[in-house]
Design an enzyme around this catalytic site. Structure first.
Site, short mmCIF file in Angstrom:
data_model
loop_
_atom_site.label_atom_id
_atom_site.label_comp_id
_atom_site.label_asym_id
_atom_site.label_seq_id
_atom_site.Cartn_x
_atom_site.Cartn_y
_atom_site.Cartn_z
CD GLN B 31 -36.63 -77.32 -7.56
OE1 GLN B 31 -36.34 -76.57 -6.63
NE2 GLN B 31 -36.52 -76.94 -8.83
CG HIS B 62 -43.54 -62.80 -12.11
ND1 HIS B 62 -44.60 -63.66 -11.90
CD2 HIS B 62 -42.41 -63.52 -11.85
CE1 HIS B 62 -44.13 -64.86 -11.55
NE2 HIS B 62 -42.82 -64.80 -11.51
CG ASP B 137 -24.99 -74.04 -12.13
OD1 ASP B 137 -25.55 -73.03 -11.65
OD2 ASP B 137 -24.01 -74.58 -11.60
CG ASP B 155 -37.71 -65.20 -10.77
OD1 ASP B 155 -38.08 -65.45 -9.62
OD2 ASP B 155 -38.47 -65.22 -11.76
CB SER B 156 -33.05 -67.42 -6.60
OG SER B 156 -33.18 -66.67 -5.41
CB THR B 157 -35.95 -71.28 -4.60
OG1 THR B 157 -34.59 -71.73 -4.75
CG2 THR B 157 -36.78 -71.84 -5.74
N PRO B 162 -30.73 -75.68 -3.43
CG PRO B 162 -32.40 -76.22 -4.96
CD PRO B 162 -32.01 -76.41 -3.55
#
Lengths: 275, 275
Positions: B31, B62, B137, B155-157, B162
């Site tokens: 990215q 967080h 991964d 805790d992803s985008t 992806p």
């Protein structure tokens, strides 16, 4: 061609919305008044280029500024809205069966007229038989009425320009006198993330006048930071002691009895503001 | 000259921030990665032009993604963070005295390295002796570990590109198997105002796998609409039954025991999403 409306919410932060068209734009006696149609939030009312309300998210603000004090009070019969010319707060107030009279005191006649024309779903209750619309200075109106209202809602613009006096301790003192002996007032008091000094000062002022002072919050996407607060001053009833099981189910999209309680539970950094 | 960074949060809505300078910018294997310094929010981590975290408001995200599941669990010893290469979730996890090991599995090594260089206040715990950093991964990692973690934090985008697989039911099934018999997972699941279909689908998927499924929210200024939600799937412990009086005082700015409870109280329109 793409049109984007941008509001600079602070000198270094903005919200920008793709815009279909400008429905209305004029310079009134008091301010620049516009209604634009945005893709994301639908029709949007702007005063001096600042988003006041949008058809997509107005429900949060209007439900939370109205129902929290009205259900904290045991039997509100007479309510006053200072500002709020779009009519959204009035629309929520008249949902309460105990309300006999709701007065709107808005300084700018054109805000009322333009809201009636372009924002009918927000202004729809302004012609309700229980509603009296006064075009005039809210500070003057409050000072001229004593011991009269159960609930007063300060539905103002930001504390710059015409609304500055609505955030002053002299005004809160007049609000105190304008309320009945068990009255409650609520004012919109900006964002806990970026208006900390303002909120701290308001809380201190209200605490010096009212036996019960509370801060509560909600999520409003089109306001700066998306996190907004209201300050309540109450002469008798404590919103933390509201019997939420007795709150009837009313037609809302944000407010509910559980939110009546949860809205007063503040994250740590916001609790610091009311110490 | 003024520089403004604009993120288009939807095709018709953006946030724009006055920018002092670009501290870092590169194209990684996965990215576009950048760190810019903004006036309003300080240093800001961007992935593919989307705000991931800022030093001004990262504490909300967080603290809320970490402490809510960790204090819902009675005695979490081993936690996994999938994604979260900035290290903020790990920093919160290691505040819990019962934690013996925290694993971070981040696919993009450069996110970790750049966060260590430019966001030390967020990434500071990545070198903690209890922390293991795995570059790889997250889906593969979860599938290869069974019955191992007390708490898993996704805790992803956003669910495009992806991270898409991290929002799929197959992945939630693997998360279930990766958790111990009383394990809990939490995933960041976007905004209740604008991601209703996504949230409804995720809730349905998680409900089909976990006996306890809950949605909770918080206020994050730099995320779309400022109102954000997390979905929790739990095998045994219900966050609504957490004895909040037993939660110790930890060093936080948003999370507190009362917020642990209040975060699950949803406005009416959001309650509709979890029916």
């Amino acid at each position: 061609m793409e049109l984007w409306f941008t509001e600079y919410q602070t000198p270094t932060l903005g919200i920008t919305c793709k815009t279909k068209k400008t429905l209305h734009s004029e310079k009134t006696e008091y301010q620049e008044l516009a209604v634009i149609e945005t893709e994301q939030f639908g029709r949007m009312l702007l005063l001096d280029g600042i988003i006041q309300t949008t058809v997509a998210d107005e429900f949060v603000y209007h439900e939370m500024i109205a129902h929290v004090p009205l259900f904290t009070h045991k039997n509100p019969k007479k309510a006053l809205v200072v500002g709020g010319g779009d009519g959204g707060s009035i629309r929520e107030i008249v949902k309460h069966p105990s309300i006999e009279k709701a007065v709107l005191c808005e300084i700018d006649r054109r805000v009322i007229e333009v809201s009636k024309e372009y924002l009918p779903e927000i202004s729809c209750a302004l012609d309700n038989e229980k509603v009296e619309v006064v075009v005039g200075d809210g500070i003057k109106y409050v000072k001229e009425h004593k011991n009269e209202f159960d609930v007063i809602i300060i539905d103002s613009t930001d504390p710059i320009g015409p609304a500055e006096g609505l955030f002053a301790i002299d005004f809160y003192r007049a609000v105190y006198d304008c309320l009945k002996e068990d009255g409650i007032f609520v004012a919109q008091t900006e964002s806990p993330f970026i208006d900390k000094e303002l909120i701290t000062r308001i809380i201190r002022d209200v605490k010096s006048l009212f036996p019960i002072t509370r801060l509560y919050t909600c999520a409003i996407p089109t306001y700066p930071t998306g996190y907004w607060c209201f300050t309540m001053g109450s002469k008798k009833y404590d919103p933390l002691e509201t019997d939420i099981d007795s709150i009837p189910d009313i037609d809302t999209k944000y407010y509910c009895p559980q939110i009546h309680r949860a809205a007063f539970i503040l994250p740590k950094f916001a609790k610091e503001l009311i110490k």
